[in-house]
Design a protein around this motif. Structure first.
Motif, PDB file in Angstrom:
ATOM      1  N   LYS A  72     -27.861  42.272  24.698  1.00 18.29           N
ATOM      2  CA  LYS A  72     -29.105  41.531  24.483  1.00 18.29           C
ATOM      3  C   LYS A  72     -29.518  41.625  23.016  1.00 18.29           C
ATOM      4  O   LYS A  72     -29.381  42.684  22.400  1.00 18.29           O
ATOM      5  N   THR A  73     -30.025  40.501  22.476  1.00 16.34           N
ATOM      6  CA  THR A  73     -30.523  40.453  21.101  1.00 16.34           C
ATOM      7  C   THR A  73     -31.948  39.938  21.101  1.00 16.34           C
ATOM      8  O   THR A  73     -32.257  38.936  21.760  1.00 16.34           O
ATOM      9  N   ILE A  74     -32.820  40.616  20.368  1.00 15.58           N
ATOM     10  CA  ILE A  74     -34.192  40.167  20.115  1.00 15.58           C
ATOM     11  C   ILE A  74     -34.263  39.738  18.659  1.00 15.58           C
ATOM     12  O   ILE A  74     -33.915  40.516  17.757  1.00 15.58           O
ATOM     13  N   ASN A  75     -34.713  38.514  18.407  1.00 14.35           N
ATOM     14  CA  ASN A  75     -34.747  37.981  17.040  1.00 14.35           C
ATOM     15  C   ASN A  75     -36.088  38.249  16.368  1.00 14.35           C
ATOM     16  O   ASN A  75     -36.797  37.342  15.919  1.00 14.35           O
ATOM     17  N   SER A  76     -36.436  39.512  16.313  1.00 18.17           N
ATOM     18  CA  SER A  76     -37.627  39.977  15.620  1.00 18.17           C
ATOM     19  C   SER A  76     -37.402  41.449  15.316  1.00 18.17           C
ATOM     20  O   SER A  76     -36.642  42.117  16.034  1.00 18.17           O
TER      21      SER A  76
END
Length: 413
Positions: A237-241
């Motif tokens: 999973k990637t969070i773009n913040s």
């Protein structure tokens, strides 16, 4: 996350090291079966090991504070219960353990790498505590191997809190937050709280194994723009913040936090969060052309430029007078170039002075950058001029003494 959940969560993450720790070996089942993920090697290609604790029968008190957000309650109520088995840390909830607050059923055992009065929330306030940052980081790769044993009314977390040098530096990353009772799910969250530069992100992660009974590896890769969750070395999973400030790390187990259901009264104690190791890595640095802030590890202050060639140490800010571009100009020798317009290379002058120049490159503005415990040492090429050092708000060069004031952290920006 609702505000009432936060009120209890802030008290959610909190040693009786003597007899309780020694007796634990009889209570903890040995983690071992074929479905578990073996421990990773300590060395990780592409990364430099920054800090770690393998929990081989003791807690590194140079890294961990075994009290949970202590300014919110009494020292006794904040103190963690823990022990060791098979070279793993076991945080536990005991029958005779006091609740975190008087008149509230929540219990917590937690260790954390930093603290200050009002960390993570100013209210409630019981007493002031000394500010201690045993380990904080901004960006890197952070890994544990663990099992959670979370059930209804019980949860465990590997998470971070912002250091709050300003009021908005209070973001939270939940790398592994297991609220139970689902044995194959946990939460991976970014909570912005009052940080206007972050985007809220809440994510339920489903695994193909039982996180309560099997040891697995959970890791965060934190860059200036993203948060990446890895399970058993696989990106899931990637969070773009991304928080743009240092954060402290916590390992925590809670009972009756108010948002994870009711505790089964027949569910025997101790309840446990078993952690095989904690490892923190920084990127292989320096990288030519990369922009950094240079933090003096001893003072906690940042290399900063003023007018007329002045260089000193100041508290962290987002101004470009603290941003430096590192470029390898010759094999093994680098320029350190201030980003602010009109200010250029970090340079040495006579009598131990360090200045910025207006753009010339010579031995006095070339530096070798050498790995050191906790960071790097930066050595001037000019004959007789040694390491860049910081003391108070002063920056200078010495004649080659490698003391604590000569260690610098390179923080990518």
């Amino acid at each position: 996350m609702a505000s009432d959940r936060r009120d209890l969560q802030i008290g959610r993450r909190g040693i009786l090291a003597g007899a309780g720790a020694l007796a634990l070996s009889a209570l903890v089942k040995a983690p071992a079966h074929a479905a578990e993920m073996p421990a990773n090697p300590l060395e990780k290609p592409g990364w430099i090991l920054d800090r770690h604790d393998e929990f081989n029968g003791s807690l590194d008190t140079g890294l961990w504070i075994p009290k949970y957000l202590e300014s919110r309650t009494t020292a006794e109520r904040a103190t963690a219960r823990y022990g060791f088995r098979n070279n793993a840390l076991v945080l536990r909830i005991d029958d005779d353990q006091p609740t975190y607050y008087a008149g509230n059923p929540m219990k917590v055992s937690s260790v954390q790498t930093g603290q200050r009065t009002g960390l993570h929330k100013t209210d409630p306030h019981d007493h002031d505590i000394a500010t201690q940052w045993k380990y904080t980081a901004r960006y890197g790769y952070f890994e544990i191997r663990a099992k959670t044993s979370a059930r209804s009314g019980l949860h465990a977390a590997f998470w971070t809190v912002g250091v709050q040098d300003t009021a908005s530096q209070n973001g939270e990353i939940d790398i592994l937050e297991d609220p139970g009772p689902n044995p194959n799910q946990f939460l991976f969250n970014l909570h912005k709280w009052s940080d206007p530069n972050l985007s809220e992100s809440s994510n339920t992660i489903t695994t193909g194994f039982d996180i309560n009974t099997e040891m697995h590896i959970y890791a965060l890769e934190w860059t200036p723009s993203q948060l990446k969750l890895y399970i058993d070395n696989n990106l899931v999973k990637t969070i773009n913040s991304s928080p743009a400030y240092n954060m402290a790390f916590l390992l925590s187990i809670y009972e009756n936090a108010g948002w994870t259901g009711s505790v089964d009264p027949s569910d025997t104690r101790p309840k446990e969060f078993v952690v095989d190791y904690f490892r923190a890595y920084r990127p292989t640095d320096p990288a030519s052309g990369q922009r950094y802030r240079l933090r003096n590890v001893s003072t906690g202050r940042y290399l900063d430029t003023g007018s007329d060639g002045a260089v000193g140490l100041e508290a962290g800010s987002s101004y470009d007078d603290q941003y430096w571009t590192l470029t390898e100009q010759q094999t093994g020798y680098w320029t350190i170039d201030n980003v602010r317009t009109g200010r250029s290379y970090l340079d040495t002058d006579a009598d131990g002075k360090v200045i910025w120049n207006t753009g010339w490159i010579g031995d006095d503005s070339l530096w070798s950058i050498q790995s050191a415990s906790g960071g790097f040492r930066i050595d001037n090429k000019y004959s007789g001029r040694g390491y860049l050092y910081g003391a108070g708000t002063t920056v200078g060069w010495n004649s080659g003494s490698a003391d604590a004031n000569t260690v610098w952290a390179l923080e990518r920006v």
